[in-house]
Enzyme design. Structure first.
Site, mmCIF file in Angstrom:
data_model
loop_
_atom_site.group_PDB
_atom_site.id
_atom_site.type_symbol
_atom_site.label_atom_id
_atom_site.label_comp_id
_atom_site.label_asym_id
_atom_site.label_seq_id
_atom_site.Cartn_x
_atom_site.Cartn_y
_atom_site.Cartn_z
ATOM 1 N N GLU A 69 50.539 32.163 40.810
ATOM 2 C CA GLU A 69 51.165 33.257 40.058
ATOM 3 C C GLU A 69 50.934 33.124 38.554
ATOM 4 O O GLU A 69 51.049 34.114 37.825
ATOM 5 C CB GLU A 69 52.674 33.345 40.366
ATOM 6 C CG GLU A 69 53.143 34.792 40.448
ATOM 7 C CD GLU A 69 54.577 34.977 40.004
ATOM 8 O OE1 GLU A 69 55.081 36.075 40.207
ATOM 9 O OE2 GLU A 69 55.215 34.056 39.457
ATOM 10 N N THR A 119 52.898 42.688 33.211
ATOM 11 C CA THR A 119 53.873 41.629 32.968
ATOM 12 C C THR A 119 53.645 41.014 31.594
ATOM 13 O O THR A 119 54.587 40.717 30.862
ATOM 14 C CB THR A 119 53.763 40.539 34.059
ATOM 15 O OG1 THR A 119 53.937 41.177 35.325
ATOM 16 C CG2 THR A 119 54.831 39.480 33.897
#
Lengths: 305, 305
Positions: A127, A179
């Site tokens: 991630e 993000t």
């Protein structure tokens, strides 16, 4: 040897729990099939239409698998077939689901040799590519299930707390927020009194989870630090939130770094009313959207076969 | 009509719970006698030697009583006799004990007509004089007992959380730190990542209280915002803390705004070892001190007769 798992969406940054509180959702979930092979190759196939790179050095699941391979004495190869149902960039932990799902699947094939902390570590490596930082507030709930406090990622310290009896209604307006962008607009400094409010609220929220006190949960679901900044990136956020609170939502906010918005409620009828409330705002605004009415997933990644 | 109560010391600002987390202690405690009279005068006597003003417009207990009188239809007068055993300026909630003890005593004499929230409100009026701000992290535990989260003071929202099985060892080095000074040195702004650490720790600490998990409690008892600043006002703080952690303390920090230091442990033998550890530091430094070995007081103010 093969395994098939479902790896669910989740909500990180739960209101006053930025970077710390996350939960796993029953819906939506990716489907991941993984095969263990004798060589040390990693092959990734995507059967979805999101245009995700299948290069194992770029693909989140590929990087997480490579993190596992580094820890093994024997050579093991993997062939993964991933059907993502969690839309990337929604704020619903799509990349975490890829990373967490693949490491749980791999661990199953290897004979459950890793601790949950190790699985979180491997998944965080994957991630990292998506978020540019080490965060576990989506990954941990996907692996542990339920609601998690991520006290620390170095070392990994995850606390699974009891789940309240709530429904979660989600709207995902089809706009893109990266993000990395959502992180860039965060303040570096916060006023002490605001930070004190925030830790008062998260402390109360955790107490509400343990005591299943939905009234307290409602009072504690307040964020005066992150939400005021990030909600500006989401069209009609204030309108959605205000109307949902008027229609019986306990509280809610931005899912992850958005643009999805979630609201908690304490019965299925209210959850449905909130879905229509959210939908009507974006319908009127002419913005495409998806909605979900779901609950907290107490298990996380599930072995299907 | 007369009543006699004991009003216990407490610890506010519990480590990562600045302004939010407080607990009540079994020891030390003030003894307060209160008599209800027919006129509307407030008379305060102190039988201790701390040189506290007996003027009811200056005395903390006097101001708290006047806050009650304002809420009453009938005229009621009070004569209070206070023997403080909690040294003012210790950090152990001495002023809160005066304020909370007197309002609980008054409420008892009036026939228990107030809610706990109202009692906290009256007591806060008194303590405002001492601290220059409205805080309830000492007052609330004194009234509710046990460990409290003060989610908000406007409106008052107090959550009583379960008490872990711990002993508390306290050292009070006899130096003076004014609460107002200890507040003045606080930063107005904190770095976001530090605030995130703090709310991760308080969330975990609350979880530890509910699950009576002393290992988690120990990991969560960390404060990287307030302690590094305020501990500079307390000579030998770092030495006391380091040695206590070496000798089995679960964790601890500054009691209130100091100068008292508290350490938690999970058995009475360790609590005694910590007392000697703390004492030896101040003995060697030639600084006068008091020590206490006590536990969490689950009841708060107690009606004695």
């Amino acid at each position: 040897m093969k395994v098939k798992v479902s790896s669910p969406a989740g909500i990180g940054n739960i209101v006053c729990g930025f970077d710390v509180l996350g939960l796993s959702l029953d819906l939506p979930a990716d489907i991941i099939e993984l095969e263990l092979t004798g060589d040390n190759k990693t092959i990734i196939h995507h059967t979805d239409d999101f245009g995700i790179s299948e290069d194992p050095d770029v693909n989140i699941a590929g990087i997480a698998l490579k993190a596992i391979q580094k820890h093994l004495d024997q050579q093991h190869g993997f062939i993964a077939t991933i059907k993502k149902l969690i839309r990337p960039g929604s704020g619903l932990g799509s990349s975490a689901a890829s990373a967490a799902g693949i490491v749980v699947a791999a661990d199953h094939l290897l004979g459950n040799i890793f601790t949950k902390e190790q699985l979180v570590q491997f998944a965080m490596e994957g991630e990292y590519i998506a978020s540019g930082g080490y965060h576990a507030d989506n990954i941990a709930p996907c692996i542990y299930g339920g609601i998690n406090i991520i006290r620390s990622v170095k070392p990994i310290d995850v606390i699974k707390v009891p789940c309240p009896d709530v429904y979660i209604t989600i709207v995902h307006p089809m706009i893109e927020i990266k993000t990395s962008e959502a992180r860039a607009i965060l303040p570096k400094q916060v006023e002490l009194y605001k930070a004190v409010n925030q830790w008062a609220n998260i402390a109360a929220l955790v107490a509400a989870f343990y005591s299943n006190d939905v009234a307290l949960m409602s009072r504690a679901l307040n964020d005066n630090i992150i939400e005021p900044v990030r909600s500006r990136l989401i069209p009609h956020f204030d309108e959605v939130k205000e109307k949902c609170l008027q229609h019986g939502a306990l509280g809610g906010g931005i899912a992850g770094s958005g643009p999805a918005i979630f609201m908690m409620s304490n019965n299925i009828e209210k959850a449905g009313i909130l879905e229509e409330t959210m939908a009507s705002v974006y319908r009127k605004a002419g913005i495409e959207y998806n909605t979900y009415v779901t609950t907290i997933n107490k298990q996380g990644v599930k072995i299907l076969s």
